[in-house]
Design a protein around this motif. Sequence first.
Motif, PDB file in Angstrom:
ATOM      1  N   SER A   1       1.427   6.369 -14.993  1.00  0.00           N
ATOM      2  CA  SER A   1       0.940   5.817 -13.661  1.00  0.00           C
ATOM      3  C   SER A   1       2.365   5.025 -13.071  1.00  0.00           C
ATOM      4  O   SER A   1       3.229   4.791 -13.616  1.00  0.00           O
ATOM      5  CB  SER A   1       0.007   4.717 -13.666  1.00  0.00           C
ATOM      6  N   ALA A   2       1.790   4.836 -11.658  1.00  0.00           N
ATOM      7  CA  ALA A   2       3.128   4.144 -11.132  1.00  0.00           C
ATOM      8  C   ALA A   2       2.795   2.569 -10.733  1.00  0.00           C
ATOM      9  O   ALA A   2       1.712   1.937 -10.642  1.00  0.00           O
ATOM     10  CB  ALA A   2       3.436   4.870  -9.413  1.00  0.00           C
ATOM     11  N   TYR A   3       3.908   1.724 -10.551  1.00  0.00           N
ATOM     12  CA  TYR A   3       3.656   0.305 -10.233  1.00  0.00           C
ATOM     13  C   TYR A   3       5.072  -0.034  -9.595  1.00  0.00           C
ATOM     14  O   TYR A   3       5.953   0.431  -9.794  1.00  0.00           O
ATOM     15  CB  TYR A   3       3.384  -0.483 -11.429  1.00  0.00           C
ATOM     16  N   HIS A   4       4.762  -1.192  -8.783  1.00  0.00           N
ATOM     17  CA  HIS A   4       6.286  -1.770  -8.307  1.00  0.00           C
ATOM     18  C   HIS A   4       6.468  -3.224  -8.656  1.00  0.00           C
ATOM     19  O   HIS A   4       5.337  -4.002  -9.042  1.00  0.00           O
ATOM     20  CB  HIS A   4       6.028  -1.628  -6.773  1.00  0.00           C
TER      21      HIS A   4
ATOM     22  N   ASP B   1       0.664  -1.267   0.004  1.00  0.00           N
ATOM     23  CA  ASP B   1      -0.146  -0.034   0.006  1.00  0.00           C
ATOM     24  C   ASP B   1       0.963   1.119  -0.063  1.00  0.00           C
ATOM     25  O   ASP B   1       0.535   2.232  -0.581  1.00  0.00           O
ATOM     26  CB  ASP B   1      -0.815  -0.006   1.197  1.00  0.00           C
ATOM     27  N   ALA B   2       2.079   1.209   0.980  1.00  0.00           N
ATOM     28  CA  ALA B   2       2.939   2.383   0.830  1.00  0.00           C
ATOM     29  C   ALA B   2       3.585   2.764  -0.387  1.00  0.00           C
ATOM     30  O   ALA B   2       3.777   3.995  -0.738  1.00  0.00           O
ATOM     31  CB  ALA B   2       3.962   2.210   1.738  1.00  0.00           C
ATOM     32  N   MET B   3       3.598   1.762  -1.217  1.00  0.00           N
ATOM     33  CA  MET B   3       4.400   1.912  -2.672  1.00  0.00           C
ATOM     34  C   MET B   3       3.314   1.968  -3.561  1.00  0.00           C
ATOM     35  O   MET B   3       3.948   1.879  -4.821  1.00  0.00           O
ATOM     36  CB  MET B   3       5.368   0.718  -2.741  1.00  0.00           C
ATOM     37  N   SER B   4       2.038   2.130  -3.461  1.00  0.00           N
ATOM     38  CA  SER B   4       1.019   2.197  -4.521  1.00  0.00           C
ATOM     39  C   SER B   4       1.205   3.296  -5.441  1.00  0.00           C
ATOM     40  O   SER B   4       0.952   3.178  -6.640  1.00  0.00           O
ATOM     41  CB  SER B   4      -0.291   1.863  -3.974  1.00  0.00           C
ATOM     42  N   ASN B   5       1.794   4.265  -5.152  1.00  0.00           N
ATOM     43  CA  ASN B   5       1.675   5.561  -6.097  1.00  0.00           C
ATOM     44  C   ASN B   5       3.382   6.161  -6.112  1.00  0.00           C
ATOM     45  O   ASN B   5       3.368   7.164  -6.678  1.00  0.00           O
ATOM     46  CB  ASN B   5       1.062   6.712  -5.384  1.00  0.00           C
ATOM     47  N   VAL B   6       4.158   5.125  -5.843  1.00  0.00           N
ATOM     48  CA  VAL B   6       5.708   5.516  -5.950  1.00  0.00           C
ATOM     49  C   VAL B   6       6.384   4.955  -7.405  1.00  0.00           C
ATOM     50  O   VAL B   6       6.104   3.958  -7.577  1.00  0.00           O
ATOM     51  CB  VAL B   6       6.360   4.812  -4.751  1.00  0.00           C
TER      52      VAL B   6
ATOM     53  N   GLY C   1      12.756   4.611  -6.265  1.00  0.00           N
ATOM     54  CA  GLY C   1      13.032   4.169  -4.855  1.00  0.00           C
ATOM     55  C   GLY C   1      12.354   2.804  -4.553  1.00  0.00           C
ATOM     56  O   GLY C   1      11.523   2.362  -5.295  1.00  0.00           O
ATOM     57  N   SER C   2      12.909   2.368  -3.349  1.00  0.00           N
ATOM     58  CA  SER C   2      12.337   0.794  -3.125  1.00  0.00           C
ATOM     59  C   SER C   2      12.179   0.860  -1.768  1.00  0.00           C
ATOM     60  O   SER C   2      12.677   1.625  -0.796  1.00  0.00           O
ATOM     61  CB  SER C   2      13.419  -0.091  -3.540  1.00  0.00           C
ATOM     62  N   MET C   3      11.227  -0.055  -1.085  1.00  0.00           N
ATOM     63  CA  MET C   3      10.888  -0.412   0.326  1.00  0.00           C
ATOM     64  C   MET C   3      11.338  -1.991   0.677  1.00  0.00           C
ATOM     65  O   MET C   3      10.841  -2.863   0.163  1.00  0.00           O
ATOM     66  CB  MET C   3       9.663  -0.074   0.609  1.00  0.00           C
ATOM     67  N   ASN C   4      12.096  -2.010   1.926  1.00  0.00           N
ATOM     68  CA  ASN C   4      12.410  -3.329   2.081  1.00  0.00           C
ATOM     69  C   ASN C   4      11.115  -4.359   2.610  1.00  0.00           C
ATOM     70  O   ASN C   4      10.248  -3.570   3.284  1.00  0.00           O
ATOM     71  CB  ASN C   4      13.164  -3.474   3.381  1.00  0.00           C
ATOM     72  N   SER C   5      10.900  -5.584   2.358  1.00  0.00           N
ATOM     73  CA  SER C   5       9.654  -6.239   2.617  1.00  0.00           C
ATOM     74  C   SER C   5      10.385  -7.420   3.626  1.00  0.00           C
ATOM     75  O   SER C   5       9.647  -7.830   4.520  1.00  0.00           O
ATOM     76  CB  SER C   5       9.082  -7.027   1.552  1.00  0.00           C
ATOM     77  N   GLU C   6      11.714  -7.922   3.235  1.00  0.00           N
ATOM     78  CA  GLU C   6      12.078  -8.815   4.075  1.00  0.00           C
ATOM     79  C   GLU C   6      13.639  -8.766   3.729  1.00  0.00           C
ATOM     80  O   GLU C   6      14.305  -8.842   2.807  1.00  0.00           O
ATOM     81  CB  GLU C   6      11.903 -10.074   3.861  1.00  0.00           C
ATOM     82  N   ILE C   7      14.532  -9.155   4.958  1.00  0.00           N
ATOM     83  CA  ILE C   7      15.931  -8.948   4.965  1.00  0.00           C
ATOM     84  C   ILE C   7      16.528 -10.036   5.911  1.00  0.00           C
ATOM     85  O   ILE C   7      15.888 -10.235   7.123  1.00  0.00           O
ATOM     86  CB  ILE C   7      16.477  -7.781   5.295  1.00  0.00           C
ATOM     87  N   MET C   8      17.228 -11.172   5.470  1.00  0.00           N
ATOM     88  CA  MET C   8      17.999 -11.680   6.403  1.00  0.00           C
ATOM     89  C   MET C   8      19.376 -11.799   6.164  1.00  0.00           C
ATOM     90  O   MET C   8      20.140 -11.349   5.215  1.00  0.00           O
ATOM     91  CB  MET C   8      17.539 -13.245   5.737  1.00  0.00           C
TER      92      MET C   8
ATOM     93  N   GLN D   1      10.203  -2.461  -5.726  1.00  0.00           N
ATOM     94  CA  GLN D   1      10.968  -1.247  -6.437  1.00  0.00           C
ATOM     95  C   GLN D   1       9.725  -0.601  -7.164  1.00  0.00           C
ATOM     96  O   GLN D   1       8.805  -1.067  -7.943  1.00  0.00           O
ATOM     97  CB  GLN D   1      11.694  -2.096  -7.305  1.00  0.00           C
ATOM     98  N   GLY D   2       9.870   0.700  -7.009  1.00  0.00           N
ATOM     99  CA  GLY D   2       8.741   1.482  -7.692  1.00  0.00           C
ATOM    100  C   GLY D   2       9.314   1.823  -9.170  1.00  0.00           C
ATOM    101  O   GLY D   2      10.471   1.989  -9.463  1.00  0.00           O
ATOM    102  N   HIS D   3       8.296   1.875  -9.954  1.00  0.00           N
ATOM    103  CA  HIS D   3       8.560   2.313 -11.516  1.00  0.00           C
ATOM    104  C   HIS D   3       7.542   3.157 -12.150  1.00  0.00           C
ATOM    105  O   HIS D   3       6.362   3.208 -11.383  1.00  0.00           O
ATOM    106  CB  HIS D   3       8.546   1.038 -12.217  1.00  0.00           C
ATOM    107  N   LEU D   4       7.924   3.716 -13.023  1.00  0.00           N
ATOM    108  CA  LEU D   4       6.728   4.734 -13.731  1.00  0.00           C
ATOM    109  C   LEU D   4       6.589   3.932 -14.828  1.00  0.00           C
ATOM    110  O   LEU D   4       7.324   3.529 -15.745  1.00  0.00           O
ATOM    111  CB  LEU D   4       7.531   6.061 -14.039  1.00  0.00           C
ATOM    112  N   ASP D   5       5.112   4.081 -15.106  1.00  0.00           N
ATOM    113  CA  ASP D   5       4.281   3.313 -16.216  1.00  0.00           C
ATOM    114  C   ASP D   5       4.370   4.349 -17.246  1.00  0.00           C
ATOM    115  O   ASP D   5       3.100   5.134 -17.317  1.00  0.00           O
ATOM    116  CB  ASP D   5       3.140   2.573 -15.790  1.00  0.00           C
TER     117      ASP D   5
END
Length: 493
Positions: free
Chosen positions: A472-475, A417-422, A425-432, A461-465
Amino acid sequence: MRETRWLRRALLAGAAIITTTGAAGADELAALKAQLEALQARVNQIEAQPAVPAMPEGASWVTFTRGTEATAGWNTSRVGDAIPTDRGFTIAITPTADLPAPVHEVTVSGYVKGDVIYDFDQDLGNAFSYSIIDDTNQRQDHIRLHAQQSRFRIKSRSDTSIGQIRTLIEGDFFGGENGGNFRVRHAWGEWDITPNLTFGVGQYWRNFMSLITGIPTVDFNGPVGLIATSRNAQVRLTYHSGPMEVAVSIEDPTGDGDSGDLYEQPTVTGTLSHAPNASDNLPDLNARIQYDLPGGHQILASGMLRNFHTDGDLGGDNDSALGWAVQGAANINLGDIAVLSTSVMYGDGIGNYLFGAAYTNSSGKANGIGAYVDPTGHIATIAGLGVFAGLTFNVTEATSLNVGWGWTKMDKGDVSDAMSNVTSGSMNSEIMSVHGNVMWQPVREMRLGWEVIWAQRKYLQGHLDTTTNPFSAYHTKETADAVRAQFGAWFFF
């Protein structure tokens, strides 16, 4: 007849002279006697005063001694980061009465640390940066050398009529945009109000943080799943009784637009950025309880509450959201052969309390993110989980083997949801992460460490469509890993 008259006059004159001389001598004698009496009274007065004790041979009001044992009981280091107490030096000031214990002691210590780093996949910085691992850049190996972890520490302890007072100032050289500038890590003062109650103010370890959790690492950052921003400005009250310690604190809120965890989601395609109308109206509230068990075991529980807030007078809408987190940690002594260290933390809006809960902008700068303001003006929090487990094996008195595993997991729905309009840039979902190292300290003045780090990052990862009108944005979901080898040398002074 004339001779007789002359003789009579001479005798009378002599008698007069003798009489006059005798009177003058009597006056001088009386004055001298008065002076002697005054001098004797002064001597009697001096003798009546208590004698000032003579300094014992070799003693001094100000002394310099090797080591920092005077302030060693005040724990200021996280796991693996302690400075040997026989390094540094102590300046002691003793009161001028019978030489009791010093009333004021200042200890100075620190170390010079040099690092040699080899990244097999991409340059990850002077400290291993998980949030910039990606598979979009050209993969390349990279070597770097630096000494930015070198550290300087001044501590003091003063015994006063209202209780003991302690201070700490500590810094390293990770300051500045690319490091290399001196920065303050700790600036902290404590006052023992009673033998069991301590009042503290300044910048110090976050009260939520577990100082007992972790393993010694050569890398400055250490494993994920633990605390992220570990130091904060605060006011703290601590109760300690035997093996138990309970502390509560109010701390600098981290939701402001400069360095906080509250971001604004673009209403049109763009990047996440710090919310311009973020307003810190309440401090973070932290609480912690720690207990030392027989046999060298330790347990800890901590919690925090924070408030995310936007102010309509600064633009946008007024809104507030509650963030929270809890943590449980334990150290288990395995027969003095090894120590098992483990912890779990979970929260909603946890942000930079959790290492790995971060958003990385298009310039590669990563910051903790606990919440964001969506296009409707509503604040939405992001939930996260952190887990850590590590083992330290004491092979000899000089050598230890350490291995640690860390895991940070963000709520997939919140991140999506946070990345829906981005669009970038990128946001972590899981790191080990996995750290393995050998530490060798042949003498108290020097420690050497060899370490290998592996980490895997899953992120959006955010992208511009550009195929749509309007754009529009997609990830996309991405996965990348990295390996680093590092050598470090500490020289304690």
